[in-house]
Design a protein around this motif. Structure first.
Motif: not given
Length: 368
Positions: A61-64, A78-81, A91-96
């Motif tokens: 993944w790539i985190g933003v 955070y966001l992550a691809y 998938t661009l996902t809003l993650q915990q």
């Protein structure tokens, strides 16, 4: 390198088997994300890539990150691809963050239940129109033994999936990422408002116990999530959506942006009280209502009754200055807003692009 080219290139060269060695091209590409200056991260955001630790990850993944919210993928939001295990979709996902939770919840069913419950609550606090565009499923096609990837699936709050064979343009990816950052910031604010102690600079929302609203037909019913639910009342069963708390959280943030303070500490059963530093001693009393299609008048009637009752009981009888009155709605109530204005009640409702309202609401600078 453009974002689109980066996402495609990682899928082409990443090695999901073996060790996570920087000598491998896929791992090197991900490790280099942190230092790249040619990628279109939104202003104020940072990014880093992850291909595994020791062994290569099945789902790199790539985190933003927004540093004002969180900079650690193992905790917070955070966001992550995140790449699917077959590397054919990302998938661009809003993650915990999950790592920080394992000491408390383990790595299995308890952790998954916690993440799912938190995701539902956060999802309910997002702007509905925007959140509706981010409902793609996060399915990483991994076996149960890959606990981390399975936890990513449960930790997902909102998602946009891209098939690598038909990746959208860089412009579309940039627009999606911009929306994702807005969702991240909204979710972080909701996380602090709903589940944690608010910062001193933020509105203080404290949701009451099951007796909110006094003795009514709902008895001891207490909503627990933002999903649809049914409640049994005298005369039958009514389907309802628990939008009330989420609407209040979003409006409190909006009011803060308009230089108001928002609080419901010590104001039960009132929904919310606004105050403004330029008008000491003056309250704005807010009553929130969910608007059912075709029944705007019912939401309006309920708001009128409660606002006048609370004004009389909590202000007039106690010799306090008369508050300004605001009826807050999930949707536009049409001509009913004009009627409320004749009663001295401002109407405010949520729109896809912000907040609409009556002339009184506009006078108080609470519309956009």
């Amino acid at each position: 390198m453009s974002l689109r080219d980066l996402l495609i290139r990682v899928s082409e060269v990443f090695e999901p088997e073996g060790k996570a060695s920087s000598d491998l091209p896929g791992q090197a590409l991900l490790l280099g994300v942190k230092e790249r200056q040619d990628l279109p991260w939104p202003q104020g955001c940072t990014a880093l890539g992850y291909g595994g630790q020791g062994n290569a990850s099945r789902t790199p993944w790539i985190g933003v990150f927004d540093p004002t919210i969180n900079e650690k993928p193992g905790e917070g939001l955070y966001l992550a691809y995140i790449y699917r295990s077959d590397l054919r979709a990302v998938t661009l996902t809003l993650q915990q963050g999950i790592t920080s939770l394992t000491d408390t919840y383990g790595k299995g069913a308890r952790l998954h239940r916690y993440l799912t419950a938190q995701a539902e609550k956060l999802r309910g606090a997002l702007h509905p129109t925007l959140a509706d565009k981010w409902r793609d499923e996060l399915d990483l096609l991994v076996e149960t033994k890959y606990w981390r990837a399975r936890s990513y699936e449960k930790a997902n709050v909102a998602a946009r999936r891209y098939e690598l064979a038909s990746m959208p343009s860089d412009e579309a990816l940039a627009e999606d990422l911009k929306e994702g950052v807005q969702l991240l910031r909204d979710a972080a604010a909701a996380d602090r408002l709903l589940f944690q102690v608010p910062r001193s600079s933020e509105p203080a929302l404290e949701y009451p116990k099951h007796d909110h609203g006094g003795d009514d037909n709902l008895g001891g019913f207490q909503p627990r999530s933002s999903r649809g639910y049914s409640v049994v009342i005298k005369g039958g069963t009514a389907d309802r959506r628990q939008e009330h708390e989420a609407l209040l959280a979003r409006f409190a943030l909006h009011a803060r942006a308009c230089e108001y303070e928002a609080s419901n500490r010590g104001v039960h059963p009132r929904d919310l009280v606004l105050r403004h530093r330029k008008h000491p001693g003056q309250d704005w009393l807010v009553e929130a209502k969910t608007v059912l299609p075709g029944r705007e008048y019912l939401a309006g009637r309920e708001a009128v009754g409660q606002l006048f009752e609370y004004c009389h009981v909590h202000y007039t009888l106690r010799g306090k200055p008369t508050p300004h009155l605001i009826a807050l709605f999930t949707h536009d109530i049409g001509d009913y807003a004009d009627y409320l204005e004749t009663l001295g009640i401002a109407s405010i409702w949520e729109r896809p692009d912000g907040w609409g309202g009556s002339s009184l609401a506009a006078d108080w600078r609470l519309t956009t």
